[in-house]
Design an enzyme around this catalytic site. Structure first.
Site, PDB file in Angstrom:
ATOM      1  CE  LYS A   3      -3.867  -0.263   2.628  1.00 45.27           C
ATOM      2  NZ  LYS A   3      -4.939  -0.016   3.614  1.00 45.27           N
ATOM      3  CG  PHE A  36       5.519   1.278   8.741  1.00 40.99           C
ATOM      4  CD1 PHE A  36       6.004   1.458  10.037  1.00 40.99           C
ATOM      5  CD2 PHE A  36       5.377   2.389   7.923  1.00 40.99           C
ATOM      6  CE1 PHE A  36       6.314   2.737  10.502  1.00 40.99           C
ATOM      7  CE2 PHE A  36       5.684   3.671   8.386  1.00 40.99           C
ATOM      8  CZ  PHE A  36       6.159   3.844   9.678  1.00 40.99           C
ATOM      9  CG  MET A  39       3.051   5.838   2.443  1.00 42.22           C
ATOM     10  SD  MET A  39       1.449   5.087   2.330  1.00 42.22           S
ATOM     11  CE  MET A  39       0.385   6.521   2.341  1.00 42.22           C
ATOM     12  N   PRO A  40       5.555   3.377   2.709  1.00 43.27           N
ATOM     13  CG  PRO A  40       6.575   1.902   1.234  1.00 43.27           C
ATOM     14  CD  PRO A  40       6.800   3.187   1.962  1.00 43.27           C
ATOM     15  CE1 TYR A  41       2.004   2.417   7.436  1.00 49.36           C
ATOM     16  CE2 TYR A  41       0.749   3.369   5.648  1.00 49.36           C
ATOM     17  CZ  TYR A  41       1.362   3.496   6.871  1.00 49.36           C
ATOM     18  OH  TYR A  41       1.350   4.692   7.525  1.00 49.36           O
TER      19      TYR A  41
END
Lengths: 61, 61, 61, 61, 61, 61
Positions: free
Chosen positions: D7, E40, E1-3
């Site tokens: 994401k 993350f 971010m990003p995940y």
């Protein structure tokens, strides 16, 4: 951390979403003792053509 | 409750999705003894530019 | 592909889950024309201490 | 299996996404001993109007 | 971010998971130009009793 | 609908979680005009062995 996701039916205004992330962040921060700058909120709009209850898509009702 | 999410490649027709949520709701309701009006189904279309197998995006194949 | 996730309250038996994945796979396969060996199903048990309605955790009711 | 979801904030180019899925697939495959053709990657673009930190949507900053 | 979320079958060692998050973080950071301290990674173990292919739970095979 | 998911590091008490779902439900209900009995909250505990920042699992720090 923490990460909050809010999935809601499409149609809310920018004004509502702005209030939503502000109040939800405060609620999470106060209750589980997380600094607000560490609270991440993701909003997801759900279309009526992608959501069904009782076996029927919402845009068919 | 229960909540069912179906993630599928883009391109299915409204007709197929209508049948999908109807049959999936029935399947869930019958087997785990949940009333159909409590079965919620979320559909997610996956674009070929957002999905990769073996290190390659599908729209590059 | 497709990927199906079923999130349900804890407590269903192995027998119910076995029937659930069998029937759901058939429902998805028939309606969106996907071969059953390409249908992936993920089951998620939800504990009553992790799920709230109307602001109340289910294990508090 | 395994299934990887990335994401990220909207705005990456197709070129970057192509490199991303290639390198991530290799990293997963090597470290947990999964054949690359069994590694599935899903990309999700996050809009600035759908993501908040510290109670503020990113498109309001 | 990003995940990044990696969902994999249970049974990987701590050593494998340590290598996994290190290499995946590097792969993401290099390709989409994100600082590694902003990457993350979430790991999710999937039990064989919660995962089905072709209508059959993996612990029934 | 709406559906709220809160993913947080393990270790919060039942008392904190009880307050969390109560306050979050109120925040969502007020701001996007949804009746509280239609607000569903899911809590997810994240273990330190399943979460990495900067390429390192939290239980290795």
């Amino acid at each position: 951390m923490p990460y909050v996701t809010v999935k809601m039916l499409e149609g809310r205004t920018e004004e509502q979403k702005r209030a939503l992330v502000e109040k939800v962040t405060a609620a999470v921060s106060e209750t589980i003792d997380a600094p607000p700058e560490k609270v991440f909120v993701f909003l997801e709009d759900l279309k009526k053509s992608e959501y069904a209850v009782n076996g029927k898509l919402l845009n068919d009702e």
